[in-house]
Write a protein that holds these residues in place. Structure first.
Motif, PDB file in Angstrom:
ATOM      1  N   GLY A   3     -16.261  12.065   8.396  1.00 45.64           N
ATOM      2  CA  GLY A   3     -16.874  11.624   7.172  1.00 45.64           C
ATOM      3  C   GLY A   3     -16.268  12.087   5.876  1.00 45.64           C
ATOM      4  N   ASP A   4     -15.228  12.908   5.870  1.00 46.63           N
ATOM      5  CA  ASP A   4     -14.595  13.226   4.607  1.00 46.63           C
ATOM      6  C   ASP A   4     -14.029  11.943   4.018  1.00 46.63           C
ATOM      7  OD1 ASP A   4     -13.236  16.488   5.418  1.00 46.63           O
ATOM      8  OD2 ASP A   4     -15.172  15.891   4.655  1.00 46.63           O
ATOM      9  N   ARG A   5     -14.212  11.790   2.720  1.00 51.08           N
ATOM     10  CA  ARG A   5     -13.822  10.534   2.074  1.00 51.08           C
ATOM     11  C   ARG A   5     -13.261  10.824   0.700  1.00 51.08           C
ATOM     12  NH1 ARG A   5     -17.322   5.974  -0.306  1.00 51.08           N
ATOM     13  NH2 ARG A   5     -18.770   7.667  -0.680  1.00 51.08           N
ATOM     14  N   VAL A   6     -12.210  10.091   0.310  1.00 54.37           N
ATOM     15  CA  VAL A   6     -11.609  10.230  -1.008  1.00 54.37           C
ATOM     16  C   VAL A   6     -11.482   8.836  -1.611  1.00 54.37           C
ATOM     17  CG1 VAL A   6      -9.555  10.928  -2.294  1.00 54.37           C
ATOM     18  CG2 VAL A   6     -10.341  12.311  -0.390  1.00 54.37           C
ATOM     19  N   GLU A   7     -11.948   8.684  -2.849  1.00 50.28           N
ATOM     20  CA  GLU A   7     -11.798   7.436  -3.582  1.00 50.28           C
ATOM     21  C   GLU A   7     -10.750   7.642  -4.664  1.00 50.28           C
ATOM     22  OE1 GLU A   7     -15.299   5.431  -5.031  1.00 50.28           O
ATOM     23  OE2 GLU A   7     -16.491   6.383  -3.458  1.00 50.28           O
ATOM     24  N   ILE A   8      -9.838   6.666  -4.804  1.00 51.82           N
ATOM     25  CA  ILE A   8      -8.776   6.734  -5.793  1.00 51.82           C
ATOM     26  C   ILE A   8      -8.884   5.505  -6.681  1.00 51.82           C
ATOM     27  CG2 ILE A   8      -6.289   6.908  -6.164  1.00 51.82           C
ATOM     28  CD1 ILE A   8      -7.455   7.477  -2.712  1.00 51.82           C
ATOM     29  N   VAL A   9      -8.992   5.711  -7.992  1.00 51.52           N
ATOM     30  CA  VAL A   9      -9.044   4.607  -8.956  1.00 51.52           C
ATOM     31  C   VAL A   9      -7.686   4.567  -9.641  1.00 51.52           C
ATOM     32  CG1 VAL A   9     -10.194   3.630 -10.970  1.00 51.52           C
ATOM     33  CG2 VAL A   9     -11.507   4.944  -9.286  1.00 51.52           C
ATOM     34  N   VAL A  10      -7.026   3.380  -9.568  1.00 49.52           N
ATOM     35  CA  VAL A  10      -5.660   3.238 -10.059  1.00 49.52           C
ATOM     36  C   VAL A  10      -5.608   2.160 -11.131  1.00 49.52           C
ATOM     37  CG1 VAL A  10      -3.290   2.688  -9.368  1.00 49.52           C
ATOM     38  CG2 VAL A  10      -4.783   3.897  -7.795  1.00 49.52           C
ATOM     39  N   ASP A  11      -4.831   2.419 -12.192  1.00 46.54           N
ATOM     40  CA  ASP A  11      -4.591   1.438 -13.245  1.00 46.54           C
ATOM     41  C   ASP A  11      -3.610   0.402 -12.705  1.00 46.54           C
ATOM     42  OD1 ASP A  11      -4.230   0.045 -15.600  1.00 46.54           O
ATOM     43  OD2 ASP A  11      -2.907   1.547 -16.486  1.00 46.54           O
ATOM     44  N   ALA A  12      -4.035  -0.864 -12.669  1.00 44.32           N
ATOM     45  CA  ALA A  12      -3.191  -1.944 -12.150  1.00 44.32           C
ATOM     46  C   ALA A  12      -2.838  -2.928 -13.261  1.00 44.32           C
ATOM     47  CB  ALA A  12      -3.897  -2.650 -11.007  1.00 44.32           C
ATOM     48  N   GLY A  13      -2.459  -2.408 -14.418  1.00 43.98           N
ATOM     49  CA  GLY A  13      -2.107  -3.271 -15.541  1.00 43.98           C
ATOM     50  C   GLY A  13      -3.319  -3.663 -16.352  1.00 43.98           C
ATOM     51  N   ASP A  14      -3.816  -4.885 -16.168  1.00 45.73           N
ATOM     52  CA  ASP A  14      -4.954  -5.368 -16.942  1.00 45.73           C
ATOM     53  C   ASP A  14      -6.289  -5.066 -16.276  1.00 45.73           C
ATOM     54  OD1 ASP A  14      -4.452  -7.043 -14.840  1.00 45.73           O
ATOM     55  OD2 ASP A  14      -5.021  -8.871 -15.909  1.00 45.73           O
ATOM     56  N   THR A  15      -6.280  -4.456 -15.096  1.00 45.87           N
ATOM     57  CA  THR A  15      -7.511  -4.139 -14.364  1.00 45.87           C
ATOM     58  C   THR A  15      -7.342  -2.818 -13.630  1.00 45.87           C
ATOM     59  OG1 THR A  15      -9.096  -5.001 -12.765  1.00 45.87           O
ATOM     60  CG2 THR A  15      -6.780  -5.408 -12.301  1.00 45.87           C
ATOM     61  N   THR A  16      -8.407  -2.387 -12.969  1.00 47.37           N
ATOM     62  CA  THR A  16      -8.318  -1.195 -12.131  1.00 47.37           C
ATOM     63  C   THR A  16      -8.587  -1.583 -10.687  1.00 47.37           C
ATOM     64  OG1 THR A  16     -10.644  -0.652 -12.435  1.00 47.37           O
ATOM     65  CG2 THR A  16      -9.092   0.335 -13.978  1.00 47.37           C
ATOM     66  N   ARG A  17      -8.019  -0.801  -9.781  1.00 54.04           N
ATOM     67  CA  ARG A  17      -8.261  -1.015  -8.358  1.00 54.04           C
ATOM     68  C   ARG A  17      -8.762   0.286  -7.753  1.00 54.04           C
ATOM     69  NH1 ARG A  17      -3.994  -5.105  -5.677  1.00 54.04           N
ATOM     70  NH2 ARG A  17      -4.051  -6.640  -7.344  1.00 54.04           N
ATOM     71  N   THR A  18      -9.674   0.166  -6.820  1.00 52.65           N
ATOM     72  CA  THR A  18     -10.233   1.330  -6.146  1.00 52.65           C
ATOM     73  C   THR A  18      -9.823   1.303  -4.684  1.00 52.65           C
ATOM     74  OG1 THR A  18     -12.129   1.309  -7.635  1.00 52.65           O
ATOM     75  CG2 THR A  18     -12.355   2.566  -5.603  1.00 52.65           C
ATOM     76  N   TYR A  19      -9.259   2.411  -4.237  1.00 54.09           N
ATOM     77  CA  TYR A  19      -8.870   2.575  -2.836  1.00 54.09           C
ATOM     78  C   TYR A  19      -9.700   3.691  -2.237  1.00 54.09           C
ATOM     79  CZ  TYR A  19      -4.837  -0.181  -4.235  1.00 54.09           C
ATOM     80  OH  TYR A  19      -4.037  -1.188  -4.718  1.00 54.09           O
ATOM     81  N   GLU A  20      -9.919   3.624  -0.943  1.00 56.66           N
ATOM     82  CA  GLU A  20     -10.725   4.629  -0.254  1.00 56.66           C
ATOM     83  C   GLU A  20     -10.017   5.042   1.028  1.00 56.66           C
ATOM     84  OE1 GLU A  20     -14.920   4.401   1.964  1.00 56.66           O
ATOM     85  OE2 GLU A  20     -14.972   3.844  -0.147  1.00 56.66           O
ATOM     86  N   VAL A  21      -9.872   6.361   1.212  1.00 60.60           N
ATOM     87  CA  VAL A  21      -9.308   6.906   2.447  1.00 60.60           C
ATOM     88  C   VAL A  21     -10.407   7.715   3.103  1.00 60.60           C
ATOM     89  CG1 VAL A  21      -7.548   8.389   3.457  1.00 60.60           C
ATOM     90  CG2 VAL A  21      -6.993   6.986   1.473  1.00 60.60           C
ATOM     91  N   THR A  22     -10.727   7.388   4.354  1.00 61.91           N
ATOM     92  CA  THR A  22     -11.826   8.024   5.075  1.00 61.91           C
ATOM     93  C   THR A  22     -11.315   8.593   6.385  1.00 61.91           C
ATOM     94  OG1 THR A  22     -13.323   6.382   4.150  1.00 61.91           O
ATOM     95  CG2 THR A  22     -14.135   7.635   6.010  1.00 61.91           C
ATOM     96  N   ALA A  23     -11.819   9.760   6.755  1.00 60.30           N
ATOM     97  CA  ALA A  23     -11.502  10.329   8.068  1.00 60.30           C
ATOM     98  C   ALA A  23     -12.145   9.433   9.120  1.00 60.30           C
ATOM     99  CB  ALA A  23     -12.023  11.754   8.173  1.00 60.30           C
ATOM    100  N   SER A  24     -11.325   8.836   9.973  1.00 63.21           N
ATOM    101  CA  SER A  24     -11.821   7.791  10.866  1.00 63.21           C
ATOM    102  C   SER A  24     -12.470   8.316  12.137  1.00 63.21           C
ATOM    103  CB  SER A  24     -10.682   6.847  11.240  1.00 63.21           C
ATOM    104  OG  SER A  24      -9.661   7.567  11.889  1.00 63.21           O
ATOM    105  N   ARG A  25     -12.195   9.544  12.520  1.00 61.55           N
ATOM    106  CA  ARG A  25     -12.765  10.095  13.749  1.00 61.55           C
ATOM    107  C   ARG A  25     -13.272  11.506  13.516  1.00 61.55           C
ATOM    108  NH1 ARG A  25      -8.641   8.397  18.573  1.00 61.55           N
ATOM    109  NH2 ARG A  25      -8.813   6.161  18.257  1.00 61.55           N
ATOM    110  N   ALA A  26     -14.113  11.966  14.437  1.00 57.55           N
ATOM    111  CA  ALA A  26     -14.649  13.322  14.348  1.00 57.55           C
ATOM    112  C   ALA A  26     -13.504  14.320  14.465  1.00 57.55           C
ATOM    113  CB  ALA A  26     -15.673  13.557  15.449  1.00 57.55           C
ATOM    114  N   GLY A  27     -13.567  15.380  13.681  1.00 59.78           N
ATOM    115  CA  GLY A  27     -12.551  16.419  13.723  1.00 59.78           C
ATOM    116  C   GLY A  27     -11.402  16.203  12.766  1.00 59.78           C
ATOM    117  N   ARG A  28     -11.333  15.059  12.129  1.00 61.81           N
ATOM    118  CA  ARG A  28     -10.268  14.809  11.170  1.00 61.81           C
ATOM    119  C   ARG A  28     -10.763  15.112   9.764  1.00 61.81           C
ATOM    120  NH1 ARG A  28      -7.362   9.322  13.402  1.00 61.81           N
ATOM    121  NH2 ARG A  28      -6.666  10.238  15.360  1.00 61.81           N
TER     122      ARG A  28
END
Length: 82
Positions: A3-28
């Motif tokens: 369940g550890d999760r990180v959200e990244i908000v990136v400037d994409a020129g005229d808009t912003t984009r949000t990316y999410e990286v999540t630990a996919s399995r237990a122990g990660r």
């Protein structure tokens, strides 16, 4: 723990984009690092092997939000006076 999760908000020129990286399995876990103008967000196993990595230019990153998963079974006591 899953369940550890990180959200990244990136400037994409005229808009912003949000990316999410999540630990996919237990122990990660998800680790972040800033090296030489690059923000790296990696999913790592218990023994330290990197499963996947997302890389972003540091000058384009607007926000980096780390959100740990709340632990289940742990009772938190708030504001208890003796």
């Amino acid at each position: 723990m899953k369940g550890d999760r990180v959200e990244i908000v990136v400037d994409a020129g005229d808009t912003t984009r949000t990316y999410e990286v999540t630990a996919s399995r237990a122990g990660r876990r998800v680790e972040t690092a800033v090296r030489r103008g690059v923000v790296e967000v990696s999913e790592v196993t218990r023994n330290g092997s990197v499963v996947r990595t997302a890389r972003f230019m540091a000058t384009r990153v607007l926000a980096l939000v780390e959100q740990p998963e709340p632990r289940s079974g742990v009772d938190e006591v708030e504001g208890e006076a003796a």
